[in-house]
Design a protein around this motif. Structure first.
Motif, PDB file in Angstrom:
ATOM      1  N   ASN A  75       0.820  -1.219   0.000  1.00 30.24           N
ATOM      2  CA  ASN A  75       0.000   0.000   0.000  1.00 30.24           C
ATOM      3  C   ASN A  75       0.851   1.265   0.000  1.00 30.24           C
ATOM      4  O   ASN A  75       2.008   1.246   0.413  1.00 30.24           O
ATOM      5  CB  ASN A  75      -0.869   0.050   1.267  1.00 30.24           C
ATOM      6  N   SER A  76       0.229   2.352  -0.405  1.00 27.04           N
ATOM      7  CA  SER A  76       0.920   3.647  -0.378  1.00 27.04           C
ATOM      8  C   SER A  76      -0.080   4.771  -0.589  1.00 27.04           C
ATOM      9  O   SER A  76      -1.033   4.633  -1.356  1.00 27.04           O
ATOM     10  CB  SER A  76       1.963   3.698  -1.492  1.00 27.04           C
ATOM     11  N   CYS A 102       7.600  10.187   8.837  1.00 26.90           N
ATOM     12  CA  CYS A 102       7.381   9.998   7.391  1.00 26.90           C
ATOM     13  C   CYS A 102       5.917   9.837   7.018  1.00 26.90           C
ATOM     14  O   CYS A 102       5.559  10.020   5.867  1.00 26.90           O
ATOM     15  CB  CYS A 102       8.170   8.775   6.926  1.00 26.90           C
ATOM     16  N   ARG A 146       1.379   8.526  -0.007  1.00 24.70           N
ATOM     17  CA  ARG A 146       2.330   9.560  -0.417  1.00 24.70           C
ATOM     18  C   ARG A 146       3.193   9.169  -1.600  1.00 24.70           C
ATOM     19  O   ARG A 146       3.357   9.937  -2.548  1.00 24.70           O
ATOM     20  CB  ARG A 146       3.274   9.910   0.750  1.00 24.70           C
TER      21      ARG A 146
HETATM   22  N1   CP Z   1       5.923   8.015   3.662  1.00 23.90           N
HETATM   23  C1   CP Z   1       5.477   7.158   2.737  1.00 23.90           C
HETATM   24  O1   CP Z   1       6.235   6.542   1.983  1.00 23.90           O
HETATM   25  O2   CP Z   1       4.114   7.052   2.698  1.00 23.90           O
HETATM   26  P1   CP Z   1       3.279   5.991   1.858  1.00 23.90           P
HETATM   27  O3   CP Z   1       3.532   4.640   2.467  1.00 23.90           O
HETATM   28  O4   CP Z   1       1.852   6.427   2.016  1.00 23.90           O
HETATM   29  O5   CP Z   1       3.715   6.019   0.438  1.00 23.90           O
END
Ligand code: CP
Ligand code: AN0
Length: 331
Positions: A46-47, A280, A49
């Motif tokens: 998942n992600s 982060c 950002r």
């Molecule tokens: N900080 C970061 O990489 O967020 P995600 O996991 O949402 O991409």
């Protein structure tokens, strides 16, 4: 730059920060660079950002972008060689990777640590296959052991917020904080690697057993007493990670502590030099950090996320402008 995994891949950090500043001032100045070039973003995890900021950065450069969530629509992939594929996995990574390489000019990959087999994770078994078999430049969007786009964005954020009048280098403290799930070490590993290369006074603090891999700790000072570590800090970078298995390999990926006295609250911040708070994201409030700290005027979590677009754009710009095929190897 053919691969982006480690701080060394970006070369001189002041030059990279200067380029980041330039990109931030005019992020559409290089729109023709990416014309008719395609970025393929592969997500095994998942992600929020990374997905949005990397895509935005590529679009700023005029690139076309294809995003594939491997676990939502692609065939289930076998990653181990030599197995008889009579289970639920329909395709092998060894075919899938060169196929993916056919459709793009740059491949960006997110593949988290499995946290079961330390050797498999720390050998970067998955991402190194992308380097070997895709035939294309590979950019890490968090691999088993590193998250360099995040660390670069964090460095940009620190350089934007450090006190230009201060004579001493800013004190940056990476502190472990409790969490309810076992998380990878990629973020603290890269943060440590980048801070060691940056012009800062860097300290790491965590409970016993959470020692990061020596190749990332480098010459950083490790202080087991969190209060001592935080004293005089200008930047507090909180993050949970599971046991890296350095002292005891059998503990790799385990949760060794859920000690809430490590949660960053206003008392912790009062020990610092009016420090900025960094994370982060995504972050679990109440475990890593309290509401008042993350919502305070000293919280940099949103500027950090905003700078993900900038770090990704500098990296993609460099890959687009470097001779191809060129240098750059496995992690
Ligand atoms: N900080 C970061 O990489 O967020 P995600 O996991 O949402 O991409
Ligand atoms: C991931 C991690 O800790 O590596 C991604 C952070 C950018 N976080 C979670 O899985 C919650």
């Amino acid at each position: 730059m053919r691969t982006f995994f480690n701080v060394a891949d970006i070369g001189d950090l002041n030059q990279a920060l200067h380029e980041a500043e330039e990109v931030k001032r005019n992020r559409f100045a290089y729109r023709s660079l990416g014309e008719n070039k395609t970025l393929l973003m592969i997500f095994f995890n998942n992600s929020l950002r990374t997905r949005l900021s990397t895509q935005k950065a590529a679009m700023n450069l005029g690139m076309n972008v294809i995003v594939l969530d491997v676990n939502a629509g692609a065939w289930k992939l076998e990653t181990e060689r030599g197995v008889i594929m009579d289970g639920d996995k329909s395709e092998h990574l060894l075919e899938a990777i060169p196929v993916m390489g056919c459709y793009c000019d740059i491949i960006a990959v997110r593949s988290f640590a499995g946290l079961e087999d330390r050797d498999f994770d720390y050998a970067e078994t998955i991402v190194n296959q992308f380097v070997k078999y895709s035939g294309k430049p590979v950019v890490a969007m968090e691999t088993a052991t590193v998250h360099p786009l995040q660390a670069f964005a964090d460095l940009i954020t620190i350089s934007e917020h450090r006190d230009p009048a201060a004579s001493a280098r800013p004190k940056v403290v990476l502190t472990w904080a409790p969490h309810c799930r076992a998380l990878p070490q990629a973020v603290p590993n890269s943060f440590a690697q980048w801070m060691n290369a940056a012009d800062v006074d860097f300290v790491i603090t965590h409970p016993e057993g959470y020692e990061l891999d020596p190749k990332f700790v480098g010459n950083a000072r490790v202080e087991y007493d969190q209060r001592k570590a935080l004293e005089g800090a200008d930047f507090v970078y909180a993050k949970n990670w599971s046991c890296p298995g350095v002292k005891n390999k059998a503990d790799y990926g385990q949760i060794l502590s859920q000690d809430r006295s490590w949660t960053i609250d206003s008392e912790h911040m009062s020990w610092t030099h009016n420090a900025y708070f960094m994370h982060c994201l995504p972050v679990r409030r109440g475990l890593i950090v309290t509401d008042d700290v993350i919502e305070s005027s000293r919280s940099l979590v949103i500027p950090e996320a905003a700078n993900r677009e900038i770090s990704a754009q500098v990296v993609l710009k460099r890959v687009l402008t470097s001779p191809y095929p060129s240098e750059g190897g496995e992690l």
